[in-house]
Scaffold this motif. Structure first.
Motif, mmCIF file in Angstrom:
data_model
loop_
_atom_site.group_PDB
_atom_site.id
_atom_site.type_symbol
_atom_site.label_atom_id
_atom_site.label_comp_id
_atom_site.label_asym_id
_atom_site.label_seq_id
_atom_site.Cartn_x
_atom_site.Cartn_y
_atom_site.Cartn_z
ATOM 1 N N PRO A 2 0.804 -1.221 0.000
ATOM 2 C CA PRO A 2 0.000 0.000 0.000
ATOM 3 C C PRO A 2 0.840 1.276 0.000
ATOM 4 O O PRO A 2 0.295 2.369 -0.082
ATOM 5 C CB PRO A 2 -0.790 -0.113 1.305
ATOM 6 N N PHE A 3 2.161 1.143 0.090
ATOM 7 C CA PHE A 3 3.031 2.308 0.234
ATOM 8 C C PHE A 3 3.530 2.811 -1.112
ATOM 9 O O PHE A 3 3.870 2.024 -1.992
ATOM 10 C CB PHE A 3 4.241 1.974 1.112
ATOM 11 N N GLY A 4 3.605 4.133 -1.219
ATOM 12 C CA GLY A 4 4.281 4.727 -2.356
ATOM 13 C C GLY A 4 3.342 5.345 -3.381
ATOM 14 O O GLY A 4 2.134 5.108 -3.370
ATOM 15 N N PRO A 5 3.896 6.143 -4.278
ATOM 16 C CA PRO A 5 3.093 6.785 -5.328
ATOM 17 C C PRO A 5 2.313 5.754 -6.141
ATOM 18 O O PRO A 5 2.854 4.735 -6.560
ATOM 19 C CB PRO A 5 4.154 7.477 -6.192
ATOM 20 N N GLY A 6 1.034 6.020 -6.323
ATOM 21 C CA GLY A 6 0.203 5.107 -7.095
ATOM 22 C C GLY A 6 -0.336 3.937 -6.313
ATOM 23 O O GLY A 6 -1.156 3.181 -6.812
ATOM 24 N N ALA A 7 0.135 3.743 -5.070
ATOM 25 C CA ALA A 7 -0.360 2.651 -4.242
ATOM 26 C C ALA A 7 -1.560 3.141 -3.424
ATOM 27 O O ALA A 7 -2.017 4.271 -3.555
ATOM 28 C CB ALA A 7 0.753 2.123 -3.334
ATOM 29 N N ARG A 8 -2.081 2.279 -2.560
ATOM 30 C CA ARG A 8 -3.331 2.605 -1.856
ATOM 31 C C ARG A 8 -3.159 3.725 -0.845
ATOM 32 O O ARG A 8 -4.116 4.426 -0.527
ATOM 33 C CB ARG A 8 -3.868 1.354 -1.150
ATOM 34 N N LEU A 9 -1.948 3.898 -0.288
ATOM 35 C CA LEU A 9 -1.710 4.937 0.700
ATOM 36 C C LEU A 9 -1.112 6.157 0.017
ATOM 37 O O LEU A 9 0.106 6.314 -0.074
ATOM 38 C CB LEU A 9 -0.784 4.426 1.810
ATOM 39 N N ALA A 10 -1.967 7.008 -0.483
ATOM 40 C CA ALA A 10 -1.496 8.199 -1.196
ATOM 41 C C ALA A 10 -0.656 9.070 -0.271
ATOM 42 O O ALA A 10 -0.942 9.216 0.915
ATOM 43 C CB ALA A 10 -2.691 8.986 -1.717
#
Length: 435
Positions: A309-317
């Protein structure tokens, strides 16, 4: 809550172990040196006699991942009990505890013994614990060390009975969480009614203390991201609901704290969402919401890269991306066809259960070149089949760097791993594993 501790001297003593034939891939020139002496010499991965295949750890990526997760967990108001089964490396536990980890998680009695050999003071065993010999050993550990905190799970009434019998000699009770599972899943009581029965049995035991609820959401996550996310959210709601029911039943009346724990490296965002949403409704003893991610520390170039979920484009904006910190190096030892090369690495060296290694770089002489379009198509015990895009991509004698998927099945193949600096070739440390 204070982080757990370990025996700093025991970890430091790892550096006094001497290099010999037991540790594959290391140069003969380092034989007889202690790990500390070898690290101080700053040997070069390619010029100083290291033998392929190798797995190396990128120090900068490792430190980045350590800080990224520690900061994010703290920001969510959660505690972190990283799963130590992934690396089985006390040097890593030391760094995780120094970064604020509340405990180290284990999966079985053998891992627990390693942790205790290095003095880990708070251990969460995310599994059932019913073997008589293991329970007798735990009794001795608990009775002889007042500072040792141990928590484990139970998912059947029979398991609680076996624990009560095996721990009859305890001088103080241990904390046990009821594990909630799901039909067709892994361990865990199959519904909340069954879980309540287990909780009542724990509460009635003279040597156990009901300490909360736990589970593993990754065991129920199937299908595409949307489907898996919905299933995970439902499972976590059930876990929170179970905890609330147990409190309403008065089963935590004498507890000073209650633990609610879930989490791996795939869905920490959904665990945080569920637990932080539940916390304001909780009216019982102090609630400790604990995440148990393990693979985040080294991340990977495969399964976790695809679902993090971490990082650009992942679930955690807005979050910083984790970085792959494990890489394999192998040598081209044969090229029997124009577009096929064989590498000196296989199933006994690199993970393959959740995706094959990913060709990334070719090293020829002192130069690294991106290796695009090449693919590992299969692994034998000691060979990797490298399918080439063009005939001139590699030649016999070249080294190839490989991205690896699923770190849990990389570490167990290596007793000693070189740690490299930002240049990717200067060895600055060694990490010892204990499987």
């Amino acid at each position: 809550m204070e982080p757990a501790r370990l025996d700093e001297d025991a970890v430091a003593a790892i550096g006094a172990e001497r290099i010999d034939w037991r540790f594959k891939g290391l140069p003969d020139a380092l034989a007889g040196k202690t790990l500390a002496e070898a690290a101080a010499a700053r040997p070069n991965l390619f010029r100083d006699g290291f033998l392929p295949p190798l797995v190396v750890i990128d120090e900068e990526a490792l430190e980045h991942n350590l800080r990224t997760m520690a900061d994010w967990v703290a920001g969510q108001g959660l505690l972190l009990a990283p799963h130590g089964k992934t690396p089985m490396a006390p040097q890593f536990y030391q760094r995780q505890l120094a970064a604020g980890a509340w405990a180290i998680t284990a999966a079985n009695a053998s891992q627990l013994r390693v942790y205790r050999a290095f003095g880990v003071s708070r251990i969460l065993l995310a599994n059932q614990f019913v073997d008589p010999a293991a329970l007798a050993w735990l009794t001795e550990q608990v009775n002889s060390d007042p500072g040792f905190e141990f928590l484990c799970w139970a998912d059947t009434v029979r398991g609680v009975e076996l624990m009560t019998e095996g721990l009859a000699g305890l001088t103080r009770p241990i904390e046990v969480l009821v594990e909630l599972g799901a039909p067709g899943g892994r361990t865990g009581a199959r519904d909340r009614a069954a879980a309540r029965a287990v909780a009542e049995a724990i509460h009635a035991s003279p040597v156990l203390r009901l300490a909360g609820a736990g589970g593993y959401e990754g065991a129920v996550a199937h299908g595409d991201v949307d489907t898996a996310s919905a299933t995970v959210r439902g499972y976590l709601r059930d876990m929170c609901g179970l905890l609330a029911e147990l409190h309403s039943d008065g089963l935590f009346a004498e507890a000073e704290r209650v633990v609610l724990t879930a989490g791996g490296s795939a869905w920490p965002d959904l665990v945080a969402e569920a637990f932080t949403g539940f916390a304001p409704t909780w009216t019982g003893p102090e609630l400790l919401a604990v995440l148990r991610s393990g693979a985040y520390l080294t991340h990977d170039d495969g399964i976790y890269r695809g679902i993090t979920p971490f990082g650009p484009g992942a679930r955690l904006a807005g979050t910083t991306a984790l970085r792959p910190a494990l890489h394999g190096w192998a040598q081209v030892t044969s090229k029997p066809e124009p577009l096929l090369a064989l590498l000196t690495s296989g199933k006994r060296d690199f993970s393959f259960d959740e995706g094959l290694p990913e060709p990334q770089l070719r090293r020829r002489g002192q130069e690294n070149t991106e290796l695009t379009g090449a693919t590992i198509t299969k692994l034998n015990d000691q060979h990797a089949f490298l399918e080439l895009r063009a005939e001139d991509q590699v030649q016999v004698g070249d080294w190839v760097r490989l991205g690896l998927s699923h770190p849990c099945t990389v570490f167990d193949k290596w007793q000693l791993l070189p740690v490299v600096a930002a240049d990717g070739e200067t060895v600055i440390d060694f990490v010892r594993t204990y499987f």
